[in-house]
Structure formats: C-alpha cells, structure tokens
Design an enzyme around this catalytic site. Structure first.
Site, PDB file in Angstrom:
ATOM      1  N   PHE A  97      95.113  27.882 -22.671  1.00  0.00           N
ATOM      2  CA  PHE A  97      96.493  27.801 -23.164  1.00  0.00           C
ATOM      3  C   PHE A  97      96.515  26.890 -24.380  1.00  0.00           C
ATOM      4  O   PHE A  97      96.041  25.762 -24.326  1.00  0.00           O
ATOM      5  CB  PHE A  97      97.455  27.260 -22.097  1.00  0.00           C
ATOM      6  CG  PHE A  97      98.882  27.306 -22.564  1.00  0.00           C
ATOM      7  CD1 PHE A  97      99.628  28.475 -22.466  1.00  0.00           C
ATOM      8  CD2 PHE A  97      99.466  26.199 -23.157  1.00  0.00           C
ATOM      9  CE1 PHE A  97     100.939  28.538 -22.937  1.00  0.00           C
ATOM     10  CE2 PHE A  97     100.781  26.251 -23.639  1.00  0.00           C
ATOM     11  CZ  PHE A  97     101.514  27.426 -23.523  1.00  0.00           C
ATOM     12  N   ASP A 141      91.018  21.173 -27.758  1.00  0.00           N
ATOM     13  CA  ASP A 141      92.444  21.005 -27.500  1.00  0.00           C
ATOM     14  C   ASP A 141      92.572  19.978 -26.372  1.00  0.00           C
ATOM     15  O   ASP A 141      92.339  20.282 -25.205  1.00  0.00           O
ATOM     16  CB  ASP A 141      93.045  22.363 -27.099  1.00  0.00           C
ATOM     17  CG  ASP A 141      94.531  22.262 -26.771  1.00  0.00           C
ATOM     18  OD1 ASP A 141      94.987  21.160 -26.441  1.00  0.00           O
ATOM     19  OD2 ASP A 141      95.215  23.301 -26.826  1.00  0.00           O
ATOM     20  N   LYS A 172     101.674  15.861 -26.226  1.00  0.00           N
ATOM     21  CA  LYS A 172     102.115  15.452 -24.889  1.00  0.00           C
ATOM     22  C   LYS A 172     102.244  13.928 -24.722  1.00  0.00           C
ATOM     23  O   LYS A 172     103.234  13.352 -25.111  1.00  0.00           O
ATOM     24  CB  LYS A 172     101.205  16.066 -23.842  1.00  0.00           C
ATOM     25  CG  LYS A 172     101.434  17.588 -23.697  1.00  0.00           C
ATOM     26  CD  LYS A 172     100.896  18.114 -22.404  1.00  0.00           C
ATOM     27  CE  LYS A 172     101.071  19.607 -22.233  1.00  0.00           C
ATOM     28  NZ  LYS A 172     102.344  19.981 -21.646  1.00  0.00           N
TER      29      LYS A 172
HETATM   30  C1  LIG Z   1      96.216  22.490 -23.617  1.00  0.00           C
HETATM   31  C2  LIG Z   1      97.531  22.702 -24.293  1.00  0.00           C
HETATM   32  N1  LIG Z   1      97.556  23.047 -25.578  1.00  0.00           N
HETATM   33  C3  LIG Z   1      98.715  23.235 -26.234  1.00  0.00           C
HETATM   34  C4  LIG Z   1      99.927  23.119 -25.599  1.00  0.00           C
HETATM   35  C5  LIG Z   1     101.187  23.367 -26.353  1.00  0.00           C
HETATM   36  O1  LIG Z   1     101.851  22.165 -26.591  1.00  0.00           O
HETATM   37  P1  LIG Z   1     103.399  22.180 -27.002  1.00  0.00           P
HETATM   38  O2  LIG Z   1     104.158  22.726 -25.847  1.00  0.00           O
HETATM   39  O3  LIG Z   1     103.714  20.732 -27.302  1.00  0.00           O
HETATM   40  O4  LIG Z   1     103.520  23.029 -28.219  1.00  0.00           O
HETATM   41  C6  LIG Z   1      99.949  22.785 -24.241  1.00  0.00           C
HETATM   42  C7  LIG Z   1     101.228  22.697 -23.516  1.00  0.00           C
HETATM   43  O5  LIG Z   1     101.302  22.850 -22.318  1.00  0.00           O
HETATM   44  C8  LIG Z   1      98.721  22.575 -23.575  1.00  0.00           C
HETATM   45  O6  LIG Z   1      98.686  22.260 -22.272  1.00  0.00           O
END
Ligand SMILES: Cc1ncc(COP(=O)(O)O)c(C=O)c1O
Length: 391
Positions: A128, A215, A244
């Site tokens: 994700f 990520d 986050k």
């Molecule tokens: C691993 C990861 N990458 C990217 C995101 C996306 O972040 P945002 O919701 O701040 O755009 C999330 C959100 O849950 C995530 O868990």
C-alpha cells in the site's frame, strides 16, 4: 449531518471529543483505549503536552510563508531527520502519498539520467502506497485501483519477500530504475519479510544500479522498535518516505534521499504550497524531541516483544488463530476467517483496533504505552478473539 461529505468511508458510529495519552473520550464522555493511534499517527498519544505547546506557540508566531522563502524550522527538521537516518536531503510534503509521489518522480528523473526512456519501478504484491493515481498504481491491491483506470505506466509487480522474482525481472528488463517497498507491509496484513530480504534488495539494486526506495510511512518514527525499519537490516536505502507519526497528527510527510538520488530534484522540478511550513515543521521537531526524550523507540521494541509473548500464551491452542506476528508495536494476529466485525465489537467495549487484509487484526498502539497498558490490550483483544471464534 454527514450528507455533504463524499462517502469515501464507512465510518463507525462514534465521534471523539478529546484525548489524552492512549485514551480517547467520545461526545458522551465514554472512554476508549486507542490501540491504533489514528493508524500509526499518534505515536506520542493524544494531546501530548510538548507537541501541543509547540503547535500553540508556533500558531501564534507564524503558520505559513510558502516555499518561496527560506524556512529555518524546515532546515532544522531536515538536519535532524538526516542525522537520525543517515540520509542526505529531504523534501517535505503534506501526506504519505505525496512523499511517495516525490519518490516516484525522483525515479523518473534518475531513469532518464541513465538514458532509460520509460523508467519502471518494481513494486510488491499486497503493498500500500497511497491513493493518488501514481501511488494507487504502485499499490498491490486491486480494490484500491478498480474504477480509476487508466493507471499510471511504469510499474512492474512481483511477490513480496521473493528476491528470486526480482532477479528474474532484472534479467529480462532494461527499463527498471528502482524498487519501491514497505520494509514491513502494513495494510497488506503486517507482513514481515525474512531476515536478509532488505540486504538482498540492497545488493540487487547495487548490482543493477537501481534506486532502493523504502516506504516507511507506517513503519517509521520508531514504530518497529528502530527509528526506521531498515535499521533492523544492514541496508541503507537511496530514498525513504515518511509521514503519519512524523507530526503526531499535524499533516507532514517527507521524502528523504541520499547519494545519487539526493540531487535529482532541482529548482522547478517539484514543489508544494503547504509542504514543510513553519507550523508542520515545528510540530515535527517537537515530536522528534519527545520521542527521543521519552525513549519511545526502545519502549516500542520492549513492549512489542512483551505483547507478542502475551498473545502467544493468551491465544495458545486456538485453532482459529493462524499466526501472531509483529515488529515493535506493529502487531498482527491472523485468523482463519474474515474478522472485520471485530472492529465494531471492540468499539462497543471501549477499544480501538483495526482489521486489515480481511483476516488480520492490526494493532498499532502509541509508543508511549506502559507495560501495564500493553497487558490490558493483550487481555482485551484475546478475549475478543475467543468470544468471536467461540474457542
Ligand atoms: C505504507 C503506507 N504508504 C503510504 C500511505 C499513504 O499515506 P497518506 O494516507 O498520508 O497519503 C500509507 C497510509 O496508510 C501507508 O500505510
């Protein structure tokens, strides 16, 4: 009241009025234990006094100027992040998806600099990375993509935790410029790769002159018991993304880059109106200081181990529990059946948890958790599982 909101969420029928530490109170003053931290955001818990003071002071002094001018707090925050991560440069965004967009754009620039016309990024199944068009394309979940075609070009998908699959792509494609992955998959079900996986990725990237991009949006800022989850390995990425927990709830993301990736962006190549404004940076500096002062990273490691042991013994012998896994305070309990309804059952009992990938109970409690509170979560969640499975 909600009629004028786009219905992007099936929200639970509860609204919170205030919070303190690991606790939240709803508008009828019912108390809830937050074992989810706003999905890995409030690592320091709610209404943390140091962060609250920093935000209040900064709001009274200067909130925003734009990136047309120097921002001392942004420079300070970048220095601190680079010291903690051993990276060289930072671009600040407002969200995780935007931090990943910056990473994807860096790959495109990097690929073109190597003479690749259509640079591709290797991404993982069950990953994700966000909800913008490029990040939902990178995401390994059809539900996130469906309806939003045409997707963005330039992504090649392989199974997670499978170095051989990546080597095969390397042997067959000249277009790859980078690999993007989560060091532990969050939304995908708390999937922890084998020891040696990240080191293996690092060496494949080195052999092929690709960027290794991590990520760390969910795993970063101490969540897994290290500042960044890659620090459980010997690998240092070329690009890493954060969001986050970086602002403990104040929206701020970051794309960190080192070495050959660090200077890809030049004036005019990328930008943001809000990203890295004085308010967000002041909050994030206060977050870093507080995480350090309260030794939250070590606490996450210690209590993560305690909770895994607790769950292993509390759920021992339950056939319905197929796996219990975690790294620091990122914990997954996998059942043999879909268990989404556990979330509302838990809310009714004053506990906030999450279920992801259909059958994985996901716990992401604040890193300020105490040993006693960790035990309360273990007992409560275990009772819920017993009740739900009838075992
Ligand atoms: C691993 C990861 N990458 C990217 C995101 C996306 O972040 P945002 O919701 O701040 O755009 C999330 C959100 O849950 C995530 O868990």
């Amino acid at each position: 009241m909600a009629d004028h909101l786009m219905s992007t969420y099936n929200r639970l029928p509860v609204q919170f009025q205030r919070g303190e530490g690991i606790w939240l109170w709803d508008n009828e003053n019912r108390q809830y234990l937050d074992a989810l931290s706003g999905i890995a955001v409030c690592g320091l818990g709610h209404a943390h006094p140091v962060v609250t003071r920093a935000i209040s002071e900064q709001a009274g002094q200067l909130v925003h100027t734009s990136n047309l001018y120097g921002i001392a707090l942004q420079e300070q925050l970048a220095d601190r992040l680079c010291t903690l991560s051993d990276m060289d440069r930072v671009f600040f965004s407002n969200s995780g998806a935007e931090a990943n967009e910056a990473a994807i754009k860096i790959t495109r620039l990097y690929g073109h600099s190597k003479g690749i016309d259509n640079p591709a990024i290797i991404v993982m199944e069950n990953s994700f990375h966000g909800r913008t068009l490029a990040t939902l394309t990178a995401t390994g979940n059809r539900k996130v993509q469906a309806g939003f075609e045409p997707l963005v070009q330039g992504f090649i998908r392989v199974p997670y935790n499978d170095l051989e699959a990546i080597r095969k792509v390397a042997a067959n494609s000249q277009d790859v410029a980078a690999i993007l992955l989560e060091p532990v998959q969050g939304e995908g079900g708390i999937n922890i790769p084998d020891a040696g996986y990240l080191d293996g990725i690092r060496s494949i990237c080195d052999d092929n002159n690709w960027l290794m991009m991590l990520d760390e949006i969910q795993t970063g800022m101490g969540r897994t018991g290290k500042w960044f989850a890659w620090q459980h390995s010997n690998a240092l990425p070329d690009v890493a993304t954060l969001a986050k927990a970086l602002g403990n709830g104040v929206p701020v993301g970051a794309c960190l880059a080192s070495g050959k990736a660090a200077d890809m962006m030049q004036p005019g190549s990328h930008g943001t109106t809000f990203g890295g404004n004085p308010l967000a940076c002041r909050a994030a500096i206060a977050v870093l200081e507080s995480l350090e002062q309260q030794q939250c990273v070590a606490n996450a490691a210690k209590l993560g181990t305690q909770m895994l042991a607790g769950f292993s013994s509390a759920l021992a012998g339950l056939d319905a529990v197929t796996d219990i896994r975690g790294l620091g305070l990122m914990i997954g309990i996998e059942l043999d059946r879909p268990c989404g309804e556990l979330v509302s059952k838990a809310v009714e009992q004053g506990l906030l948890i999450n279920v992801t990938a259909d059958r994985v109970i996901r716990l992401l409690p604040p890193l300020i958790l105490t040993a006693k509170q960790a035990d309360i979560i273990v007992e409560h969640v275990s009772n819920l599982v017993r009740e739900f499975t009838g075992q």
